[in-house]
Design a protein around this motif. Sequence first.
Motif, PDB file in Angstrom:
ATOM      1  N   LYS A  85      56.940  38.665  36.188  1.00 24.60           N
ATOM      2  CA  LYS A  85      57.717  38.259  35.023  1.00 24.60           C
ATOM      3  C   LYS A  85      57.163  37.077  34.233  1.00 24.60           C
ATOM      4  CE  LYS A  85      62.004  39.802  37.244  1.00 24.60           C
ATOM      5  NZ  LYS A  85      63.311  39.373  37.814  1.00 24.60           N
ATOM      6  N   THR A  86      56.366  36.250  34.827  1.00 28.57           N
ATOM      7  CA  THR A  86      55.979  35.014  34.154  1.00 28.57           C
ATOM      8  C   THR A  86      55.174  35.248  32.871  1.00 28.57           C
ATOM      9  OG1 THR A  86      54.897  32.867  34.391  1.00 28.57           O
ATOM     10  CG2 THR A  86      53.847  34.727  35.517  1.00 28.57           C
ATOM     11  N   ASP A  87      55.467  34.447  31.849  1.00 30.99           N
ATOM     12  CA  ASP A  87      54.683  34.516  30.609  1.00 30.99           C
ATOM     13  C   ASP A  87      53.833  33.253  30.436  1.00 30.99           C
ATOM     14  OD1 ASP A  87      56.632  32.678  30.088  1.00 30.99           O
ATOM     15  OD2 ASP A  87      57.451  33.676  28.304  1.00 30.99           O
ATOM     16  N   ASP A  88      53.786  32.425  31.472  1.00 33.14           N
ATOM     17  CA  ASP A  88      52.988  31.197  31.452  1.00 33.14           C
ATOM     18  C   ASP A  88      51.536  31.532  31.826  1.00 33.14           C
ATOM     19  OD1 ASP A  88      51.749  28.762  32.911  1.00 33.14           O
ATOM     20  OD2 ASP A  88      53.448  27.902  31.818  1.00 33.14           O
ATOM     21  N   GLU A  89      50.623  31.316  30.888  1.00 29.63           N
ATOM     22  CA  GLU A  89      49.225  31.724  31.102  1.00 29.63           C
ATOM     23  C   GLU A  89      48.563  30.962  32.246  1.00 29.63           C
ATOM     24  OE1 GLU A  89      46.782  32.000  27.637  1.00 29.63           O
ATOM     25  OE2 GLU A  89      48.359  32.967  26.442  1.00 29.63           O
ATOM     26  N   GLN A 103      47.016  32.592  35.662  1.00 29.25           N
ATOM     27  CA  GLN A 103      45.671  32.319  36.174  1.00 29.25           C
ATOM     28  C   GLN A 103      45.710  31.928  37.648  1.00 29.25           C
ATOM     29  OE1 GLN A 103      42.696  32.661  34.990  1.00 29.25           O
ATOM     30  NE2 GLN A 103      42.860  32.779  32.739  1.00 29.25           N
ATOM     31  N   ARG A 104      46.707  31.116  38.019  1.00 25.45           N
ATOM     32  CA  ARG A 104      46.829  30.718  39.415  1.00 25.45           C
ATOM     33  C   ARG A 104      47.178  31.906  40.312  1.00 25.45           C
ATOM     34  NH1 ARG A 104      51.041  26.017  39.291  1.00 25.45           N
ATOM     35  NH2 ARG A 104      50.886  26.244  41.558  1.00 25.45           N
ATOM     36  N   LEU A 105      48.079  32.758  39.808  1.00 28.98           N
ATOM     37  CA  LEU A 105      48.472  33.942  40.582  1.00 28.98           C
ATOM     38  C   LEU A 105      47.324  34.937  40.713  1.00 28.98           C
ATOM     39  CD1 LEU A 105      52.041  34.401  39.097  1.00 28.98           C
ATOM     40  CD2 LEU A 105      51.519  33.995  41.515  1.00 28.98           C
ATOM     41  N   ASN A 128      52.592  43.115  34.583  1.00 31.66           N
ATOM     42  CA  ASN A 128      53.366  42.142  33.801  1.00 31.66           C
ATOM     43  C   ASN A 128      53.129  42.354  32.297  1.00 31.66           C
ATOM     44  OD1 ASN A 128      54.367  39.849  32.470  1.00 31.66           O
ATOM     45  ND2 ASN A 128      53.894  38.497  34.195  1.00 31.66           N
ATOM     46  N   LYS A 129      54.189  42.681  31.559  1.00 29.81           N
ATOM     47  CA  LYS A 129      54.059  42.966  30.127  1.00 29.81           C
ATOM     48  C   LYS A 129      53.654  41.741  29.312  1.00 29.81           C
ATOM     49  CE  LYS A 129      58.173  44.938  29.907  1.00 29.81           C
ATOM     50  NZ  LYS A 129      59.367  45.647  29.348  1.00 29.81           N
ATOM     51  N   ALA A 130      53.876  40.557  29.881  1.00 30.55           N
ATOM     52  CA  ALA A 130      53.533  39.314  29.171  1.00 30.55           C
ATOM     53  C   ALA A 130      52.134  38.815  29.536  1.00 30.55           C
ATOM     54  CB  ALA A 130      54.570  38.240  29.488  1.00 30.55           C
ATOM     55  N   LEU A 131      51.382  39.631  30.228  1.00 29.01           N
ATOM     56  CA  LEU A 131      50.058  39.222  30.719  1.00 29.01           C
ATOM     57  C   LEU A 131      49.095  38.996  29.549  1.00 29.01           C
ATOM     58  CD1 LEU A 131      48.878  38.876  33.595  1.00 29.01           C
ATOM     59  CD2 LEU A 131      47.929  41.178  33.373  1.00 29.01           C
ATOM     60  N   CYS A 132      48.446  37.862  29.538  1.00 30.17           N
ATOM     61  CA  CYS A 132      47.519  37.555  28.444  1.00 30.17           C
ATOM     62  C   CYS A 132      46.236  38.376  28.573  1.00 30.17           C
ATOM     63  CB  CYS A 132      47.201  36.066  28.412  1.00 30.17           C
ATOM     64  SG  CYS A 132      46.242  35.477  29.820  1.00 30.17           S
ATOM     65  N   LYS A 133      45.528  38.508  27.469  1.00 26.58           N
ATOM     66  CA  LYS A 133      44.314  39.335  27.411  1.00 26.58           C
ATOM     67  C   LYS A 133      43.265  38.887  28.427  1.00 26.58           C
ATOM     68  CE  LYS A 133      40.413  40.145  24.302  1.00 26.58           C
ATOM     69  NZ  LYS A 133      39.869  39.838  22.973  1.00 26.58           N
ATOM     70  N   VAL A 134      43.071  37.572  28.549  1.00 26.87           N
ATOM     71  CA  VAL A 134      42.032  37.043  29.442  1.00 26.87           C
ATOM     72  C   VAL A 134      42.299  37.441  30.889  1.00 26.87           C
ATOM     73  CG1 VAL A 134      40.989  34.937  30.371  1.00 26.87           C
ATOM     74  CG2 VAL A 134      41.470  35.115  27.918  1.00 26.87           C
ATOM     75  N   VAL A 135      43.553  37.348  31.300  1.00 22.83           N
ATOM     76  CA  VAL A 135      43.906  37.707  32.682  1.00 22.83           C
ATOM     77  C   VAL A 135      43.791  39.218  32.872  1.00 22.83           C
ATOM     78  CG1 VAL A 135      45.733  37.679  34.424  1.00 22.83           C
ATOM     79  CG2 VAL A 135      45.361  35.684  32.971  1.00 22.83           C
ATOM     80  N   GLN A 136      44.180  39.999  31.843  1.00 23.38           N
ATOM     81  CA  GLN A 136      44.003  41.456  31.904  1.00 23.38           C
ATOM     82  C   GLN A 136      42.529  41.791  32.139  1.00 23.38           C
ATOM     83  OE1 GLN A 136      45.591  43.755  28.661  1.00 23.38           O
ATOM     84  NE2 GLN A 136      47.600  42.780  28.740  1.00 23.38           N
ATOM     85  N   GLN A 137      41.657  41.119  31.418  1.00 22.95           N
ATOM     86  CA  GLN A 137      40.216  41.380  31.549  1.00 22.95           C
ATOM     87  C   GLN A 137      39.703  41.045  32.941  1.00 22.95           C
ATOM     88  OE1 GLN A 137      39.047  38.971  28.141  1.00 22.95           O
ATOM     89  NE2 GLN A 137      38.386  40.809  27.030  1.00 22.95           N
TER      90      GLN A 137
END
Length: 320
Positions: free
Chosen positions: A15-19, A23-25, A40-49
């Motif tokens: 659930k977290t939207d904190d980038e 990154q820590r997770l 996670n739908k709020a996942l930022c692009k960098v973490v997706q990559q």
Amino acid sequence: RLKLNTEQRRQLAKKTDDESLQQRLLADQDPLVSRALAANKALCKVVQQQIAKDAIVTVRCHLIYNENLHPEVQEQLAHDPSYELRESLARRDELSEAVQLVLARDEDQDVLEALASRTGAAALPVPVQLELVKSNPDVRKALAHNDNLGAPAQLLLARDSNMEVRRILAAHPNLISAALQFLAMDVIEVQTSLAGNRHLGSALLQMGLSQHKSECVRSALAGNSALNFEVQAHLLKDKNPKVREALSGNCNLADNILETLSSDEHYDVRANLVRRRDSVSPSVQRHLAKDPDIDIRKCLARAADLLDGVQQQLAGDLPE
């Protein structure tokens, strides 16, 4: 610092939207947490990559189910070493045209067939269809089954070198007129498929097929529920009892056609009026209640919604 158990970390990852927290997770070694983070739908692009490079394929696969999967990450996954992942990606509803074009050049059969089968909201763009037309026969068969097939691809498949591809295409619900013209002049197997196409609305084409020399083509047409009334009347006079038998099994015949068939000289034609119907029209009931063949009268006796007079007549029939 709070010590979180696996379930708590999984819920947080989901659930977290904190980038920074994402990154820590990302460094969490538990696959359950990694899979939750990937979805996670709020996942930022960098973490997706970064997740798209994860060593565990099931973690990477969970990215595919992320509703907000970035187009660049989609393309990254389109080159994934796992064919199963690429196949799942090919079935994803939201998929950019660029990624579909990459997958259309994939070497794996299952990936190509999954892509060719995309329908509904996930319909294939025309450029992707045209790329798949260049593929092997099995992929072209899957494409021919696709209800959202566009005109350019239809025209190419209507002239395909593989007869089975053309036969499948002939049953398509949305054929354009130019494709119909090619298929109507094709071999008997393709024409038979076309004759049975319940979306074949052209009375002129139906009439042409009703005069075909092949019993198979005429029988397929006779059983078509979209059969035009004039074509029904024409097939009613067909000399081949197999064609009239197919006609008598048609669920959308005019009453006068049904009535004439109920007096047909061939047993199977008359019997089909009862065998393949949930209910029998009143005029047919009256005819068949007097049928010379007791087996037909027995079949009629088992039909639903019989007229009172017909029930009484059958009740006073022979003991059988």
